[in-house]
Enzyme design. Structure first.
Site, PDB file in Angstrom:
ATOM      1  N   HIS A  77      -0.736 -10.727 -38.196  1.00 46.17           N
ATOM      2  CA  HIS A  77       0.348  -9.647 -37.946  1.00 46.17           C
ATOM      3  C   HIS A  77      -0.446  -8.615 -39.220  1.00 46.17           C
ATOM      4  CE1 HIS A  77       4.245  -8.067 -39.833  1.00 46.17           C
ATOM      5  NE2 HIS A  77       4.496  -7.991 -38.659  1.00 46.17           N
ATOM      6  N   SER A  86       8.290   0.254 -33.036  1.00 47.92           N
ATOM      7  CA  SER A  86      10.544   0.070 -32.435  1.00 47.92           C
ATOM      8  C   SER A  86      11.047   1.011 -33.322  1.00 47.92           C
ATOM      9  CB  SER A  86      10.565  -0.420 -31.722  1.00 47.92           C
ATOM     10  OG  SER A  86      10.766  -1.676 -32.965  1.00 47.92           O
ATOM     11  N   ARG A 131      10.076 -15.766 -39.532  1.00 44.19           N
ATOM     12  CA  ARG A 131      10.519 -15.720 -38.356  1.00 44.19           C
ATOM     13  C   ARG A 131      10.474 -16.458 -37.373  1.00 44.19           C
ATOM     14  NH1 ARG A 131       9.299  -9.793 -36.462  1.00 44.19           N
ATOM     15  NH2 ARG A 131       7.558 -10.455 -37.104  1.00 44.19           N
ATOM     16  N   HIS A 156       3.380  -4.395 -29.140  1.00 46.74           N
ATOM     17  CA  HIS A 156       4.443  -5.144 -29.781  1.00 46.74           C
ATOM     18  C   HIS A 156       5.172  -5.722 -29.558  1.00 46.74           C
ATOM     19  CE1 HIS A 156       7.620  -4.128 -32.580  1.00 46.74           C
ATOM     20  NE2 HIS A 156       7.929  -2.746 -32.620  1.00 46.74           N
TER      21      HIS A 156
END
Length: 474
Positions: A353, A277, A362, A307
């Site tokens: 990841h 993105s 996060r 994503h």
């Protein structure tokens, strides 16, 4: 020397004196006072000329330095790890996780301004930090919140577009279409058509970006209410912060949920420039497309299951797991289910990841929020047990470089608890958050005059020739 106002209530006289230390101290105090009163646009206008010159000098003096080498497997592997992008707002370290202008998530949770009565940082403040590298004060954030709220009204044609879209069209497709339709409002596009100077590109990009950011809660909530509720949305409160307005527009007044929205938007905002993105927004923007078209392109990338849509898939997987184990959340039962998943050729969603080699910070921030607000929630207990078991199973399985959870493995659980149960909408919230990270970079790109992105590509046949020539030379 004439009097200089350093505070609203006191004046300090700087006389002609040999004490340069005191003079410099007073001038610095004046500068700090003046900066604390400036708007985001005023501060950026002051900052970027120096940054622009710094980049120009850096390129001139060190442009010949080789910063990376590329392996053939990287070209075929999605350019994984190739150093080839400039992204000012954040850097992702494999071990330390994301840093926003050098600050970790725990640090921004402590340092960024918060709403009165709130415990989590305001996303308006992360936008300011990502654009300028500075932490705004409470007054600046409050003024910025009001500025964004004042830009929230949607053109009638966008409202009609959303109202006429079929309810079975995925919310992310609707989100992207609405943002694209806002191109009619682009100040940058209009200025460019009239021949605006390159040095002013950033100004119109800034205005478009804030206009767009101000309208996103209206678009997102309109989609949510149209698809899942009665189609009616509340009005923007000009005195409320961004997270509170978003929550209220969606139909949620719970104070803890409002704080969750602030946290969610902040930690999902940026994740350096190489993710789909962010990179897509930057790439399309490098062609001087408006912020509306650039963000819309990035949203289309975010919608992919590899994503942003991963959070929806994680939740669907959790529900299936919960159904099959029938309330048995023991480590032994969860471990067996994980092995069954892996042995069937499937992956464990929410784990692993592309860059990180530890638990996603996060994820940790969301886990701490859950521990604070609903430690006994059934779905949270299930996620917590998976967190204890999955890394060991994935390590034994041996087919992952990172057996730790990422952000997507937890976000849906938080939303479920507060009643936002429609998982197909989750990526839209991610899209609102991601705008806070990609739009500051787009403004910076225009301010420093970054070039259109155009990497070189080869066919497999040409790569064979290249590899052959390299081997021969060696």
């Amino acid at each position: 020397m004439s009097s200089i106002v350093l505070t609203n209530s006191k004046k300090y006289l700087l006389n002609n004196t040999k004490n340069n230390y005191l003079i410099n101290l007073s001038i610095n105090s004046l500068r700090n006072y003046t900066n604390s009163e400036k708007t985001l646009k005023e501060r950026f206008a002051e900052i970027f000329p120096e940054k622009q010159q710094e980049i120009k000098d850096f390129k001139k003096n060190y442009g010949h330095v080789v910063i990376d080498s590329v392996k053939l497997e990287q070209a075929y592997g999605g350019m994984r790890g190739i150093k080839g992008l400039v992204w000012e707002g954040s850097v992702l370290d494999p071990e330390e996780g994301i840093k926003f202008r050098g600050r970790t998530i725990p640090e921004i949770q402590k340092q960024l301004p918060k709403a009165v009565g709130g415990q989590e940082p305001l996303p308006e403040a992360i936008f300011w930090l990502l654009l300028t590298g500075e932490i705004p004060n409470e007054a600046q954030v409050k003024a910025f919140s009001a500025d964004l709220a004042s830009r929230s009204e949607l053109p009638e044609h966008v409202v009609k577009l959303l109202d006429n879209l079929p309810k079975n069209l995925h919310p992310m497709a609707q989100f992207s279409m609405a943002v694209t339709a806002l191109e009619s409002e682009s100040k940058f596009a209009k200025a460019y058509a009239q021949g605006v100077s390159k040095k002013d590109y950033w100004n119109y990009t800034f205005e478009d970006s804030l206009d767009l950011l101000g309208k996103l809660p209206m678009i997102a909530s309109k989609i949510y209410r149209n698809v899942f509720k009665d189609g009616k949305i509340a009005s923007i409160d000009p005195n409320a912060d961004y997270g509170k307005n978003l929550a209220n527009l969606l139909g949620f007044q719970n104070n803890d949920f409002v704080d969750l929205m602030r946290l969610y938007l902040t930690i999902h905002s940026d994740h350096e420039g190489g993710n789909v993105s962010a990179h897509t927004t930057h790439l399309v923007g490098s062609a001087l497309s408006s912020p509306y078209l650039s963000l819309s392109a990035g949203l289309n990338g975010l919608a992919g299951p590899l994503h942003g849509r991963a959070n929806q898939e994680v939740l669907e997987w959790l529900f299936k797991l919960r159904e099959e184990v029938k309330g048995d959340y023991s480590k032994e039962t969860i471990e067996k289910y994980l092995w069954d998943t892996l042995n069937s050729g499937r992956v464990v969603p929410g784990y692993g990841h592309a860059v990180l080699r530890k638990t996603d910070p996060r994820y940790t921030a969301q886990r701490e929020f859950a521990l604070k607000h609903f430690p006994d929630y059934e779905l949270f207990k299930l996620v917590s047990t998976i967190y204890e078991v999955a890394p060991k199973v994935l390590t034994k399985h041996g087919k992952t470089k990172n057996p730790w959870p990422n952000v997507d493995s937890h976000s849906g659980v938080l939303l479920q608890y507060y009643g936002l149960t429609e998982a197909s909408f989750y990526t839209v919230l991610f899209g609102v958050a991601r705008a806070f990270g990609v739009l500051p970079q787009l403004i910076t790109d225009r301010a420093v005059g970054l070039s259109i992105e155009r990497p070189k590509s080869f066919s497999t046949e040409k790569y064979r020739d290249l590899v052959k020539s390299i081997i021969t030379k060696n």
